[in-house]
Design an enzyme around this catalytic site. Structure first.
Site, PDB file in Angstrom:
ATOM      1  N   HIS A 131     -13.630   6.090  13.651  1.00 63.40           N
ATOM      2  CA  HIS A 131     -12.596   7.118  13.770  1.00 63.40           C
ATOM      3  C   HIS A 131     -13.154   8.228  14.646  1.00 63.40           C
ATOM      4  O   HIS A 131     -14.325   8.603  14.533  1.00 63.40           O
ATOM      5  CB  HIS A 131     -12.247   7.668  12.381  1.00 63.40           C
ATOM      6  CG  HIS A 131     -11.614   9.025  12.411  1.00 63.40           C
ATOM      7  ND1 HIS A 131     -12.317  10.187  12.130  1.00 63.40           N
ATOM      8  CD2 HIS A 131     -10.348   9.415  12.703  1.00 63.40           C
ATOM      9  CE1 HIS A 131     -11.507  11.220  12.238  1.00 63.40           C
ATOM     10  NE2 HIS A 131     -10.313  10.789  12.590  1.00 63.40           N
ATOM     11  N   SER A 286       7.447  15.411  14.098  1.00 62.78           N
ATOM     12  CA  SER A 286       6.244  14.605  14.300  1.00 62.78           C
ATOM     13  C   SER A 286       6.599  13.120  14.226  1.00 62.78           C
ATOM     14  O   SER A 286       7.617  12.729  13.667  1.00 62.78           O
ATOM     15  CB  SER A 286       5.185  14.954  13.259  1.00 62.78           C
ATOM     16  OG  SER A 286       5.676  14.705  11.956  1.00 62.78           O
TER      17      SER A 286
END
EC number: 1.3.3.3
Length: 328
Positions: A131, A286
């Site tokens: 990540h 979003s």
């Protein structure tokens, strides 16, 4: 012909946007170089809200089962609820007042946010998930003057099987990047990473860490931007090297099952604790697909599962339940 403008004369938000778009291209090209499939671009906008982004998605490759490298650049009004949730960490963040009544206005605070967020899940259980996220956020007063700003981000490694040399390489290259700016940064950001990526109800970390920082405004913004760029530059040399070592190793169905169990832990953290996920889902307009891009294609939950003592699976848990130092 006029001389080209020095990028350092541009607002920090524009410099950061240019950086993340450049790094998105570099990272996707680097990852494609060790797989048989390509990333495909999914460009999106926020509709009536401001901004949008591009999600670069890879799926069903021979090296990477699923992954995404997402750039988002959004702006608009931060809701009063979001301001209330964030103001504990930012004393300058506040709702503007109505000049007539002296009461806080109800339409929120103007904001700008941009960032690159990436999660990669390899096929092979011996190759670790990774990540990476680097972002910049700022707000303005009603008259357009700056109110507050900060950077955040980091990179971390989540293996299913522990390889000492992989953890050492990933941590060393990120330490080297931070040491260019201040040798005190890596120990601080490494500890911050261990504490942030902690699954409280499991009493273990999500992986073997890396670096993490948030709400960071302690230095000149131009210096922080250069620090972020150096951390970006540490990623591909470390992660590509690790995946090349592991992607063609043989593995068993039992090892695949353990990988799925560990990915279940990944899902638990991202949906319950991750601040970025929570902020994204609270932000009007979003894009849910991009926010949940981090979730693996396959995950598993076996009731009351415990690896055999002394096994390689148990060795991983020794590190996730008691984070260790990887470099001197």
């Amino acid at each position: 012909m006029p001389a080209p403008q020095d990028p350092r004369n541009l607002p920090i938000r524009q410099q950061m946007e240019a950086l993340i778009r450049r790094k998105q291209a570099e990272i996707t090209q680097g990852l494609e170089s060790i797989d048989t499939v390509k990333f495909h671009a999914d460009t999106w906008t926020r509709g009536n809200d401001g901004g949008g982004g591009t999600s670069m998605v890879i799926q069903d490759g021979t090296t990477f089962e699923k992954g995404g490298v997402n750039v988002s650049v959004v702006y608009g009004q931060l809701s009063p609820a979001a301001v209330s949730a964030m103001k504990a960490d930012h004393k300058n963040l506040r709702l503007p007042e109505d000049p007539k009544t002296g009461l806080p206005v109800t339409d929120g605070v103007k904001f700008f946010a941009c960032g690159l967020s990436m999660v990669i899940h390899p096929v092979n259980p011996h190759a670790p998930t990774t990540h990476l996220n680097y972002r910049y956020f700022e707000t303005w007063n009603q008259d357009g003057t700056p109110q507050t700003w900060w950077f955040g981000g980091g990179a971390d490694l989540t293996p299913s099987y522990l390889y000492e040399e992989d953890g050492q390489l990933f941590h060393q290259l990120h330490k080297d990047a931070l040491d260019k700016h201040d040798t005190a940064l890596y120990p601080r950001f490494k500890k911050w990473c261990d504490e942030y990526f902690y699954i409280t109800h499991r009493k273990e970390t999500r992986g073997i860490g890396g670096i993490f920082f948030d709400d960071y405004d302690e230095r000149d913004p131009q210096e922080i931007l250069k620090m972020v760029e150096d951390c970006f530059d540490a990623f591909l040399p470390s992660y590509l090297t690790i995946v090349k070592r592991r992607k063609d190793m043989p593995y068993t169905k039992e090892e695949q099952q353990w990988q799925a169990i560990r990915r279940g832990r990944y899902v638990e953290f991202n949906l319950i604790y991750d601040r970025g996920t929570q902020f994204g889902l609270r932000t009007p307009g979003s894009r849910v697909e991009s926010i949940l891009m981090s979730l693996p294609e396959h995950a598993s939950w076996l009731y009351n599962h415990h690896p055999a003592p002394g096994s390689r699976e148990a060795k991983l848990l020794e590190v996730t339940t008691k984070p260790r130092e990887w470099v001197k």
